[in-house]
Design a protein around this motif. Structure first.
Motif, PDB file in Angstrom:
ATOM      1  N   ASP A 165       0.844  -1.191   0.000  1.00 41.54           N
ATOM      2  CA  ASP A 165       0.000   0.000   0.000  1.00 41.54           C
ATOM      3  C   ASP A 165       0.880   1.242   0.000  1.00 41.54           C
ATOM      4  OD1 ASP A 165      -2.316   1.586   0.136  1.00 41.54           O
ATOM      5  OD2 ASP A 165      -3.257   0.210   1.557  1.00 41.54           O
ATOM      6  N   THR A 166       0.232   2.401  -0.045  1.00 42.18           N
ATOM      7  CA  THR A 166       0.970   3.649   0.103  1.00 42.18           C
ATOM      8  C   THR A 166       1.434   3.780   1.545  1.00 42.18           C
ATOM      9  OG1 THR A 166      -1.006   4.913   0.690  1.00 42.18           O
ATOM     10  CG2 THR A 166      -0.458   4.734  -1.667  1.00 42.18           C
ATOM     11  N   VAL A 167       2.434   4.631   1.751  1.00 40.95           N
ATOM     12  CA  VAL A 167       2.940   4.848   3.108  1.00 40.95           C
ATOM     13  C   VAL A 167       1.827   5.380   4.004  1.00 40.95           C
ATOM     14  CG1 VAL A 167       4.534   6.228   4.506  1.00 40.95           C
ATOM     15  CG2 VAL A 167       5.319   5.208   2.368  1.00 40.95           C
ATOM     16  N   ASN A 168       1.050   6.335   3.515  1.00 38.18           N
ATOM     17  CA  ASN A 168      -0.017   6.920   4.336  1.00 38.18           C
ATOM     18  C   ASN A 168      -1.049   5.886   4.742  1.00 38.18           C
ATOM     19  OD1 ASN A 168       1.058   9.496   4.388  1.00 38.18           O
ATOM     20  ND2 ASN A 168      -0.077  10.195   2.593  1.00 38.18           N
ATOM     21  N   ASN A 169      -1.449   5.026   3.797  1.00 35.44           N
ATOM     22  CA  ASN A 169      -2.439   4.004   4.134  1.00 35.44           C
ATOM     23  C   ASN A 169      -1.886   2.975   5.101  1.00 35.44           C
ATOM     24  OD1 ASN A 169      -4.379   5.191   2.542  1.00 35.44           O
ATOM     25  ND2 ASN A 169      -4.084   3.827   0.802  1.00 35.44           N
ATOM     26  N   LEU A 170      -0.632   2.601   4.930  1.00 36.14           N
ATOM     27  CA  LEU A 170      -0.011   1.661   5.862  1.00 36.14           C
ATOM     28  C   LEU A 170       0.057   2.256   7.265  1.00 36.14           C
ATOM     29  CD1 LEU A 170       2.907   0.242   3.684  1.00 36.14           C
ATOM     30  CD2 LEU A 170       0.909  -1.034   4.502  1.00 36.14           C
ATOM     31  N   LYS A 171       0.400   3.535   7.342  1.00 36.27           N
ATOM     32  CA  LYS A 171       0.449   4.187   8.655  1.00 36.27           C
ATOM     33  C   LYS A 171      -0.932   4.228   9.301  1.00 36.27           C
ATOM     34  CE  LYS A 171       4.487   7.199   8.217  1.00 36.27           C
ATOM     35  NZ  LYS A 171       4.960   8.600   8.221  1.00 36.27           N
ATOM     36  N   GLN A 172      -1.919   4.552   8.493  1.00 35.62           N
ATOM     37  CA  GLN A 172      -3.272   4.650   9.030  1.00 35.62           C
ATOM     38  C   GLN A 172      -3.770   3.308   9.558  1.00 35.62           C
ATOM     39  OE1 GLN A 172      -6.045   6.456   6.333  1.00 35.62           O
ATOM     40  NE2 GLN A 172      -7.819   6.039   7.597  1.00 35.62           N
ATOM     41  N   ASN A 173      -3.396   2.234   8.871  1.00 37.47           N
ATOM     42  CA  ASN A 173      -3.893   0.909   9.243  1.00 37.47           C
ATOM     43  C   ASN A 173      -3.037   0.198  10.282  1.00 37.47           C
ATOM     44  OD1 ASN A 173      -6.106   1.000   7.456  1.00 37.47           O
ATOM     45  ND2 ASN A 173      -4.811   0.377   5.745  1.00 37.47           N
ATOM     46  N   PHE A 174      -1.733   0.488  10.299  1.00 40.27           N
ATOM     47  CA  PHE A 174      -0.846  -0.323  11.132  1.00 40.27           C
ATOM     48  C   PHE A 174       0.070   0.467  12.060  1.00 40.27           C
ATOM     49  CE2 PHE A 174      -1.545  -2.787   7.189  1.00 40.27           C
ATOM     50  CZ  PHE A 174      -2.173  -3.895   7.732  1.00 40.27           C
ATOM     51  N   ALA A 175       0.002   1.790  12.047  1.00 40.88           N
ATOM     52  CA  ALA A 175       0.916   2.573  12.884  1.00 40.88           C
ATOM     53  C   ALA A 175       0.177   3.721  13.548  1.00 40.88           C
ATOM     54  CB  ALA A 175       2.079   3.102  12.042  1.00 40.88           C
ATOM     55  N   GLN A 176      -0.165   3.551  14.805  1.00 42.12           N
ATOM     56  CA  GLN A 176      -0.831   4.614  15.534  1.00 42.12           C
ATOM     57  C   GLN A 176       0.193   5.580  16.127  1.00 42.12           C
ATOM     58  OE1 GLN A 176      -3.335   1.846  18.054  1.00 42.12           O
ATOM     59  NE2 GLN A 176      -4.852   3.420  17.637  1.00 42.12           N
ATOM     60  N   ASP A 177      -0.226   6.842  16.255  1.00 37.82           N
ATOM     61  CA  ASP A 177       0.602   7.814  16.956  1.00 37.82           C
ATOM     62  C   ASP A 177       0.573   7.511  18.449  1.00 37.82           C
ATOM     63  OD1 ASP A 177       0.762   8.872  14.451  1.00 37.82           O
ATOM     64  OD2 ASP A 177      -0.446  10.646  14.884  1.00 37.82           O
ATOM     65  N   VAL A 178       1.634   7.932  19.147  1.00 39.80           N
ATOM     66  CA  VAL A 178       1.727   7.666  20.583  1.00 39.80           C
ATOM     67  C   VAL A 178       1.914   8.978  21.341  1.00 39.80           C
ATOM     68  CG1 VAL A 178       2.967   6.452  22.418  1.00 39.80           C
ATOM     69  CG2 VAL A 178       2.739   5.394  20.162  1.00 39.80           C
ATOM     70  N   LEU A 179       1.021   9.239  22.264  1.00 38.11           N
ATOM     71  CA  LEU A 179       1.129  10.375  23.176  1.00 38.11           C
ATOM     72  C   LEU A 179       1.574   9.830  24.528  1.00 38.11           C
ATOM     73  CD1 LEU A 179       0.618  13.371  23.924  1.00 38.11           C
ATOM     74  CD2 LEU A 179      -1.749  12.713  24.465  1.00 38.11           C
ATOM     75  N   THR A 180       2.768  10.194  24.948  1.00 40.36           N
ATOM     76  CA  THR A 180       3.290   9.737  26.237  1.00 40.36           C
ATOM     77  C   THR A 180       3.173  10.860  27.251  1.00 40.36           C
ATOM     78  OG1 THR A 180       4.863   8.249  25.150  1.00 40.36           O
ATOM     79  CG2 THR A 180       5.287   8.792  27.454  1.00 40.36           C
ATOM     80  N   ILE A 181       2.504  10.580  28.369  1.00 38.50           N
ATOM     81  CA  ILE A 181       2.296  11.599  29.404  1.00 38.50           C
ATOM     82  C   ILE A 181       2.953  11.164  30.707  1.00 38.50           C
ATOM     83  CG2 ILE A 181       0.141  12.438  28.389  1.00 38.50           C
ATOM     84  CD1 ILE A 181      -1.347  10.795  30.549  1.00 38.50           C
ATOM     85  N   TYR A 182       3.305  12.171  31.512  1.00 36.02           N
ATOM     86  CA  TYR A 182       3.895  11.946  32.828  1.00 36.02           C
ATOM     87  C   TYR A 182       2.936  12.575  33.844  1.00 36.02           C
ATOM     88  CZ  TYR A 182       7.887  10.820  29.934  1.00 36.02           C
ATOM     89  OH  TYR A 182       8.706  10.247  28.988  1.00 36.02           O
ATOM     90  N   PRO A 183       2.033  11.759  34.415  1.00 37.66           N
ATOM     91  CA  PRO A 183       0.923  12.305  35.212  1.00 37.66           C
ATOM     92  C   PRO A 183       1.313  12.691  36.639  1.00 37.66           C
ATOM     93  CG  PRO A 183       0.743   9.921  35.049  1.00 37.66           C
ATOM     94  CD  PRO A 183       1.921  10.318  34.201  1.00 37.66           C
ATOM     95  N   SER A 184       0.574  13.644  37.157  1.00 39.24           N
ATOM     96  CA  SER A 184       0.696  14.015  38.566  1.00 39.24           C
ATOM     97  C   SER A 184      -0.356  13.312  39.410  1.00 39.24           C
ATOM     98  CB  SER A 184       0.549  15.538  38.715  1.00 39.24           C
ATOM     99  OG  SER A 184      -0.700  15.971  38.177  1.00 39.24           O
TER     100      SER A 184
END
Length: 301
Positions: A218-237
């Motif tokens: 597939d295209t890079v964008n479609n592969l990312k959408q289907n198989f690579a989620q973004d990650v938000l890492t937080i340091y909670p109080s």
């Protein structure tokens, strides 16, 4: 006024390509469709079958079964080889000849060679090493000469088999700058095998190969959408409140940090909700490594 979209020409088609060595299947029923002007990446670990596939597409070894056609031509045809250039993992140039002697001798092998040698020498910054023997050059210098050798007859399709492995970042940038400009100018088609995920991200289309099989295409964008989620890492109080806010999200807790899997558009809204109960955060876009890990269970080696 209506705009007519240019339809890409199909340049290379591969159907049911299989290769066996001593009854071991190395490439297993691969199908490919490659458009003129595209950069197509074969992404996979060592032993996945990428180089064997390239060797069949360039006519170095015959397939056990399957059909390969480039503009209707087969690899056994002389015209087929006039249309392709190849940069192998290991060079085919003569260590005892100078760079200039090597390139001139290769140029004479092509009847319809277009005399762009001086232009290639300039673009790949080879002037200072023209009279040095090929065997004494550094790895980056050799690779630049190898690419000029592959382009010397103005091919329509360039195969690059892990062309920048082990090279310094400056040489890699130079190579990709020249190749990118060349694609824009001439609609050169490039088929690339690589271990570098950032190079695969440059591609118009990606074939992910593992154990001799195409496991995703597939295209890079479609592969990312289907198989690579973004990650938000937080340091909670306040971890207790965090778990309440994240009830609708997939997340992982590792000590004092929480990795949340999000779509790009969700990150800002979620950060606004989390702002009162976090000390800091990091955000990482999904990438090709995530794609390969999700598809195969392992990273690219």
């Amino acid at each position: 006024m209506s705009v007519v979209k240019e339809v890409s020409k199909m340049l290379l088609t591969v159907k049911d390509l299989t290769k066996k060595f001593n009854h071991k299947i190395v490439v297993n029923n691969i199908n490919l469709s490659i458009n003129q002007g595209d950069l197509v990446a074969f992404l996979g670990p060592n032993g996945a079958g990428k180089s064997t596939t390239i060797n069949m597409l360039t006519g170095i070894i015959p397939p056990t079964t399957g059909i390969i056609k480039l503009d209707g031509l087969q690899p056994s045809s002389t015209q087929y080889h006039q249309k392709i250039g190849v940069v192998f993992q290991n060079s085919v140039l003569d260590n005892e000849l100078t760079v200039k002697e090597n390139l001139l001798s290769r140029q004479k092998m092509y009847r319809n060679s277009v005399d762009k040698l001086d232009d290639w020498i300039d673009k790949f910054a080879l002037q200072s090493i023209l009279n040095q023997k090929y065997g004494v050059l550094s790895g980056g210098q050799k690779r630049r000469v190898d690419i000029v050798r592959a382009l010397i007859h103005d091919p329509e399709l360039l195969f690059l088999d892990e062309p920048t492995t082990g090279l310094d970042i400056q040489t890699r940038k130079l190579i990709w700058k020249v190749l990118s400009d060349l694609r824009k100018e001439t609609k050169l088609t490039i088929v690339l095998t690589t271990h570098y995920l950032e190079e695969a991200e440059l591609a118009d289309f990606v074939y992910v190969i593992d154990h001799g099989q195409v496991i995703a295409a597939d295209t890079v964008n479609n592969l990312k959408q289907n198989f690579a989620q973004d990650v938000l890492t937080i340091y909670p109080s306040d971890m207790m409140k965090i778990s309440q806010i994240l009830s609708d999200y997939k997340y992982q807790i590792d000590g004092q940090q929480v990795a949340i899997f999000v779509q790009q558009y969700q990150a800002i809204d979620l950060l606004n909700k989390l702002k009162p109960v976090i000390n800091s955060f990091e955000y990482r876009r999904g990438n090709m490594d995530d794609i390969f890990l999700n598809l195969t269970g392992k990273g690219v080696e």
